[in-house]
Enzyme design. Sequence first.
Site, PDB file in Angstrom:
ATOM      1  N   PHE A  33       0.841  -1.185   0.000  1.00 24.35           N
ATOM      2  CA  PHE A  33       0.000   0.000   0.000  1.00 24.35           C
ATOM      3  C   PHE A  33       0.881   1.242   0.000  1.00 24.35           C
ATOM      4  CE2 PHE A  33      -4.236  -1.679   0.610  1.00 24.35           C
ATOM      5  CZ  PHE A  33      -5.062  -0.579   0.354  1.00 24.35           C
ATOM      6  N   HIS A  59       1.493  -6.531   6.455  1.00 23.32           N
ATOM      7  CA  HIS A  59       0.525  -6.665   5.357  1.00 23.32           C
ATOM      8  C   HIS A  59       1.218  -7.002   4.033  1.00 23.32           C
ATOM      9  CE1 HIS A  59      -2.754  -4.922   7.831  1.00 23.32           C
ATOM     10  NE2 HIS A  59      -1.764  -4.263   8.389  1.00 23.32           N
ATOM     11  N   HIS A  73      -1.656 -12.174   3.593  1.00 21.77           N
ATOM     12  CA  HIS A  73      -1.642 -11.836   5.011  1.00 21.77           C
ATOM     13  C   HIS A  73      -3.036 -11.907   5.611  1.00 21.77           C
ATOM     14  CE1 HIS A  73      -2.524  -7.956   3.039  1.00 21.77           C
ATOM     15  NE2 HIS A  73      -3.261  -7.709   4.124  1.00 21.77           N
ATOM     16  N   ASP A 114      -5.399  -9.961   8.310  1.00 19.13           N
ATOM     17  CA  ASP A 114      -5.611  -8.769   9.132  1.00 19.13           C
ATOM     18  C   ASP A 114      -6.097  -9.179  10.516  1.00 19.13           C
ATOM     19  OD1 ASP A 114      -4.968  -7.073   7.060  1.00 19.13           O
ATOM     20  OD2 ASP A 114      -7.034  -6.438   6.654  1.00 19.13           O
ATOM     21  N   HIS A 116      -6.296  -4.087  13.386  1.00 23.08           N
ATOM     22  CA  HIS A 116      -6.035  -3.288  12.192  1.00 23.08           C
ATOM     23  C   HIS A 116      -7.145  -2.272  11.941  1.00 23.08           C
ATOM     24  CE1 HIS A 116      -4.691  -2.171   8.248  1.00 23.08           C
ATOM     25  NE2 HIS A 116      -5.655  -2.806   7.609  1.00 23.08           N
TER      26      HIS A 116
END
Length: 208
Positions: free
Chosen positions: A18, A48, A52, A54, A58
């Site tokens: 991200f 992440h 993955h 979460d 998170h």
Amino acid sequence: MKRLWDISPPVDAGSPVFPGDAPFEQAWGAVIGPGCPVNVSRLTLSPHTGAHADAPLHYDSAGLPIGAVDLSPYLGICRVIHAIDCGPLIEPRHVAHAMGIGLPPRVLVRTYTRAPAGWDPALAAYSPELVERLADAGVRLIGIDTASIDPANSKTLDSHQVIRRRDLRVLENLVLDEVAEGDYELIALPLKLLTADASPVRAILREL
């Protein structure tokens, strides 16, 4: 031997993350040579990175870290459903063909014909309505072959808020390019990271 499908992307310095997240880095603290019998590396990465899981932490400041969650959702029968090129949101109509009797408690949705090598700002995500529908059907874990169950530019994370409220678990960044629709055994256990908001997983499917 039952057939296995590795549904985890490779993790290296080229792994997309991200925007603003920590990139993968590896440095060597020791290398084999005179007086040193081993190679030892140091890793820097976001939890992440790659495939993955979460943690509730998170998307909920009072949520559990990944090392404290129950492992049972990450292990067991799952259904892979194709919603390839469905657009920005996977809606109930895109998966209705595979939502019949006997839906297992884990659902993975494939949206790509071929997973991209880099970051995809136009990634497909779950609609909140679909997450609610799956929770109503008894699903405990949802997964996707994109980087998030919410649109990449979302600031409200509506689908994450549904899984928070309905107590579902989530897997992201899976690779389902070679996986046909159908039921499989999922094995995707997170690490016991006691304070982390997510964990990389080595996700595999095994034929039933």
